[in-house]
Motif scaffolding. Structure first.
Motif, PDB file in Angstrom:
ATOM      1  N   ASP A 127      -3.254   6.485   1.196  1.00 47.57           N
ATOM      2  CA  ASP A 127      -1.978   6.261   1.881  1.00 47.57           C
ATOM      3  C   ASP A 127      -1.843   4.808   2.344  1.00 47.57           C
ATOM      4  OD1 ASP A 127      -2.879   6.439   5.077  1.00 47.57           O
ATOM      5  OD2 ASP A 127      -4.086   7.631   3.722  1.00 47.57           O
ATOM      6  N   LEU A 128      -2.960   4.061   2.361  1.00 53.24           N
ATOM      7  CA  LEU A 128      -2.905   2.627   2.678  1.00 53.24           C
ATOM      8  C   LEU A 128      -2.020   1.873   1.691  1.00 53.24           C
ATOM      9  CD1 LEU A 128      -6.700   2.218   3.480  1.00 53.24           C
ATOM     10  CD2 LEU A 128      -4.846   2.029   5.153  1.00 53.24           C
ATOM     11  N   THR A 129      -1.796   2.471   0.508  1.00 52.98           N
ATOM     12  CA  THR A 129      -0.889   1.864  -0.478  1.00 52.98           C
ATOM     13  C   THR A 129       0.508   1.693   0.117  1.00 52.98           C
ATOM     14  OG1 THR A 129      -2.137   2.961  -2.231  1.00 52.98           O
ATOM     15  CG2 THR A 129       0.010   2.084  -2.845  1.00 52.98           C
ATOM     16  N   TYR A 130       0.899   2.605   1.021  1.00 52.87           N
ATOM     17  CA  TYR A 130       2.216   2.489   1.651  1.00 52.87           C
ATOM     18  C   TYR A 130       2.315   1.190   2.458  1.00 52.87           C
ATOM     19  CZ  TYR A 130       6.193   3.327   4.701  1.00 52.87           C
ATOM     20  OH  TYR A 130       7.378   3.181   5.375  1.00 52.87           O
ATOM     21  N   ALA A 131       1.272   0.874   3.227  1.00 53.04           N
ATOM     22  CA  ALA A 131       1.255  -0.373   4.001  1.00 53.04           C
ATOM     23  C   ALA A 131       1.227  -1.578   3.063  1.00 53.04           C
ATOM     24  CB  ALA A 131       0.049  -0.392   4.933  1.00 53.04           C
ATOM     25  N   ASN A 132       0.481  -1.442   1.952  1.00 52.76           N
ATOM     26  CA  ASN A 132       0.440  -2.502   0.940  1.00 52.76           C
ATOM     27  C   ASN A 132       1.850  -2.776   0.404  1.00 52.76           C
ATOM     28  OD1 ASN A 132      -0.118  -4.156  -1.257  1.00 52.76           O
ATOM     29  ND2 ASN A 132      -1.660  -2.842  -2.139  1.00 52.76           N
ATOM     30  N   TYR A 133       2.577  -1.711   0.089  1.00 51.72           N
ATOM     31  CA  TYR A 133       3.946  -1.820  -0.417  1.00 51.72           C
ATOM     32  C   TYR A 133       4.860  -2.489   0.621  1.00 51.72           C
ATOM     33  CZ  TYR A 133       8.678   0.152  -1.206  1.00 51.72           C
ATOM     34  OH  TYR A 133      10.035   0.331  -1.342  1.00 51.72           O
ATOM     35  N   ARG A 134       4.727  -2.078   1.884  1.00 52.04           N
ATOM     36  CA  ARG A 134       5.584  -2.629   2.939  1.00 52.04           C
ATOM     37  C   ARG A 134       5.331  -4.122   3.175  1.00 52.04           C
ATOM     38  NH1 ARG A 134       9.778  -0.913   2.583  1.00 52.04           N
ATOM     39  NH2 ARG A 134      10.144   1.288   2.773  1.00 52.04           N
ATOM     40  N   ILE A 145       5.017  -0.396  -8.676  1.00 51.92           N
ATOM     41  CA  ILE A 145       3.689   0.109  -8.281  1.00 51.92           C
ATOM     42  C   ILE A 145       3.102   0.902  -9.441  1.00 51.92           C
ATOM     43  CG2 ILE A 145       2.418   1.640  -6.718  1.00 51.92           C
ATOM     44  CD1 ILE A 145       4.521   1.130  -4.593  1.00 51.92           C
ATOM     45  N   VAL A 146       1.830   0.654  -9.740  1.00 55.94           N
ATOM     46  CA  VAL A 146       1.101   1.497 -10.691  1.00 55.94           C
ATOM     47  C   VAL A 146      -0.015   2.198  -9.919  1.00 55.94           C
ATOM     48  CG1 VAL A 146      -0.429   1.559 -12.687  1.00 55.94           C
ATOM     49  CG2 VAL A 146       1.619   0.140 -12.752  1.00 55.94           C
ATOM     50  N   ASN A 147      -0.049   3.518 -10.023  1.00 53.49           N
ATOM     51  CA  ASN A 147      -1.056   4.336  -9.361  1.00 53.49           C
ATOM     52  C   ASN A 147      -1.956   4.962 -10.428  1.00 53.49           C
ATOM     53  OD1 ASN A 147      -2.498   5.994  -7.651  1.00 53.49           O
ATOM     54  ND2 ASN A 147      -0.850   7.479  -7.355  1.00 53.49           N
ATOM     55  N   VAL A 148      -3.238   4.610 -10.399  1.00 52.14           N
ATOM     56  CA  VAL A 148      -4.201   5.223 -11.327  1.00 52.14           C
ATOM     57  C   VAL A 148      -4.772   6.431 -10.598  1.00 52.14           C
ATOM     58  CG1 VAL A 148      -6.287   4.867 -12.702  1.00 52.14           C
ATOM     59  CG2 VAL A 148      -4.697   2.954 -12.290  1.00 52.14           C
ATOM     60  N   ASP A 149      -4.351   7.629 -11.018  1.00 57.36           N
ATOM     61  CA  ASP A 149      -4.601   8.802 -10.188  1.00 57.36           C
ATOM     62  C   ASP A 149      -4.475  10.069 -11.023  1.00 57.36           C
ATOM     63  OD1 ASP A 149      -4.852  10.513  -7.985  1.00 57.36           O
ATOM     64  OD2 ASP A 149      -3.501   9.319  -6.740  1.00 57.36           O
ATOM     65  N   ASN A 177      12.805  -0.794  -1.783  1.00 59.52           N
ATOM     66  CA  ASN A 177      12.380  -1.923  -2.628  1.00 59.52           C
ATOM     67  C   ASN A 177      11.685  -1.498  -3.905  1.00 59.52           C
ATOM     68  OD1 ASN A 177      13.256  -3.484  -0.514  1.00 59.52           O
ATOM     69  ND2 ASN A 177      11.227  -3.854   0.319  1.00 59.52           N
ATOM     70  N   LEU A 178      11.547  -0.171  -4.106  1.00 60.92           N
ATOM     71  CA  LEU A 178      10.766   0.282  -5.258  1.00 60.92           C
ATOM     72  C   LEU A 178      11.640   0.335  -6.502  1.00 60.92           C
ATOM     73  CD1 LEU A 178       7.991   1.473  -6.182  1.00 60.92           C
ATOM     74  CD2 LEU A 178       9.009   3.730  -5.831  1.00 60.92           C
ATOM     75  N   PHE A 179      11.251  -0.409  -7.546  1.00 62.85           N
ATOM     76  CA  PHE A 179      11.966  -0.321  -8.812  1.00 62.85           C
ATOM     77  C   PHE A 179      11.301   0.691  -9.734  1.00 62.85           C
ATOM     78  CE2 PHE A 179      12.698  -1.753 -13.269  1.00 62.85           C
ATOM     79  CZ  PHE A 179      14.039  -1.403 -13.327  1.00 62.85           C
ATOM     80  N   ASN A 180       9.999   0.512  -9.957  1.00 62.99           N
ATOM     81  CA  ASN A 180       9.319   1.449 -10.854  1.00 62.99           C
ATOM     82  C   ASN A 180       7.999   1.920 -10.250  1.00 62.99           C
ATOM     83  OD1 ASN A 180       9.038   3.001 -13.222  1.00 62.99           O
ATOM     84  ND2 ASN A 180       7.657   1.490 -14.104  1.00 62.99           N
ATOM     85  N   TYR A 181       7.715   3.205 -10.469  1.00 62.17           N
ATOM     86  CA  TYR A 181       6.448   3.790 -10.056  1.00 62.17           C
ATOM     87  C   TYR A 181       5.852   4.461 -11.283  1.00 62.17           C
ATOM     88  CZ  TYR A 181       3.176   7.081  -7.874  1.00 62.17           C
ATOM     89  OH  TYR A 181       2.047   7.786  -7.536  1.00 62.17           O
TER      90      TYR A 181
END
Length: 388
Positions: A127-134, A145-149, A177-181
């Motif tokens: 969930d730290l990815t959320y802070a990274n995004y912000r 954002i690319v999530n390897v999961d 602000n998210l264009f592609n996930y």
């Protein structure tokens, strides 16, 4: 520079580093230590730091963890013929609340990116990815954002954020602000059909584990277009990691996760890279070494970055035009690297804030498919998002 929320690398790791060969990677790092304080960041290209936050783990029962074993493994590796300066800034400890940790992480990433330093985040929960995004809110208008999961981690955005549901917050929280996930390596049986359908309806990209294992190169164009790369260690198959890290008998193997890390490094757009869901255990050597090698490959990739997407001069590229169902598709191939892009047409009547997304990374195979009257999937999804 105010990084007072970062605690130094432990004396144990610093002492261990002193015993290594003078050629070892750790001996070339600028290290935040108790003795020497925070290093000068003026000529640093890549900064590694840990975030010791795991309270949003859905299985959290109060356990603490540290990253010493990863550091020991990483410091002991030998660098390639690199020209980057790397710093280890220590760790962000748990804040009073998880939101405090998020704020510290967001601040650290924002400061580093403004200084043109690429942060490598070693995390507790994803969930730290959320802070990274912000951290990108004031840095750029739209983010990929690319999530390897093995999972999409969409979750219910109306509920409190957890490590398996942070993407819903990324999509729905303002500012948008998210264009592609894109998710690389997902395993269908870990995702509800509703989540799979939602990914499709939002025109987000998802690549099944079987597709990626069958041809790892399909991950390259996706990572070439990413700003943030977030890797969940539970995407790695159980036989590759130590006891507490084991999650599933199926998953990416060591070579595949390192190849993905290298693709992320080579991408000119990737400005932050995170590895999350690390769970130390007594037999930890194998996981810590895998994470160390992932970091090594990411740094290797950064050292081999080539600016090959300047299409202002004819000599830099070849241009190919083909028709698919009366739709003209324009492809570009870099003469420097042989990498391919496809043009996304803009609709005049649409108020479009994505002017920088005119060219989409793709594969040679996409061009061959287009020649056989088949629309490339990445192009179709990006085109549909432009129409929204």
């Amino acid at each position: 520079m105010n990084f007072n929320f970062l605690s130094p690398v432990s004396d144990l790791v610093v002492a261990h580093n002193e015993l290594l060969s003078s050629q070892a990677l750790g001996r070339k790092f600028k290290i935040h230590s108790l003795q020497n304080g925070m290093p000068d960041l003026d000529d640093v290209d890549i900064a590694i730091f840990g975030v010791l936050e795991n309270r949003n783990d859905i299985n959290y029962i109060g356990e603490e963890f540290q990253l010493d074993e990863i550091r020991k493994s990483l410091y002991g590796l030998f660098p390639g013929s690199w020209n980057t300066t790397i710093a280890d800034l220590g760790d962000i400890n748990k804040g009073e609340s998880v939101e405090d940790t998020y704020f510290a992480l967001k601040t650290a990433i924002s400061i580093l990116i403004k200084k043109k330093i690429i942060p490598i985040i070693l995390g507790g929960t994803q969930d730290l990815t959320y802070a990274n995004y912000r951290a990108y809110d004031n840095l750029m208008p739209m983010v990929n954002i690319v999530n390897v999961d093995s999972k999409f981690d969409l979750g219910d955005s109306t509920k409190p954020i957890k490590n398996n549901s942070f993407v819903g917050k990324v999509i729905l929280d303002q500012p948008y602000n998210l264009f592609n996930y894109a998710t690389i390596g997902y395993q269908t049986y870990f995702n509800s059909q509703e989540e799979i359908d939602l990914m499709d309806s939002l025109y987000f990209e998802s690549y099944r584990l079987g597709q990626v294992s069958n041809d790892i190169t399909i991950a390259e164009p996706v990572l070439r277009d990413a700003n943030i790369v977030s890797i969940d260690l539970t995407s790695v198959k159980g036989s590759e990691v130590s006891l507490n890290q084991k999650y599933s008998p199926n998953g990416l193997d060591g070579k595949e996760i390192c190849a993905i890390s290298r693709y992320a490094g080579i991408s000119n757009k990737v400005t932050s890279f995170g590895i999350y869901e690390y769970k130390p255990s007594k037999d930890d050597k194998i996981t810590s070494m895998l994470v160390a090698q992932m970091i090594w490959y990411f740094i290797e990739g950064v050292n081999y970055r080539v600016n090959d997407d300047d299409f202002s001069e004819d000599r830099n590229y070849q241009k190919f035009i083909t028709l698919v169902d009366s739709q003209e598709l324009v492809f570009y191939k870099s003469n420097k690297t042989g990498r391919w892009w496809i043009e996304i047409p803009f609709l005049d009547e649409v108020n479009n804030k994505l002017k920088r997304h005119t060219l989409l990374p793709c594969m040679h195979q996409d061009y061959l498919d287009a020649c056989n009257n088949k629309l490339p999937d990445r192009w179709y999804k990006a085109f549909q998002k432009n129409c929204v």
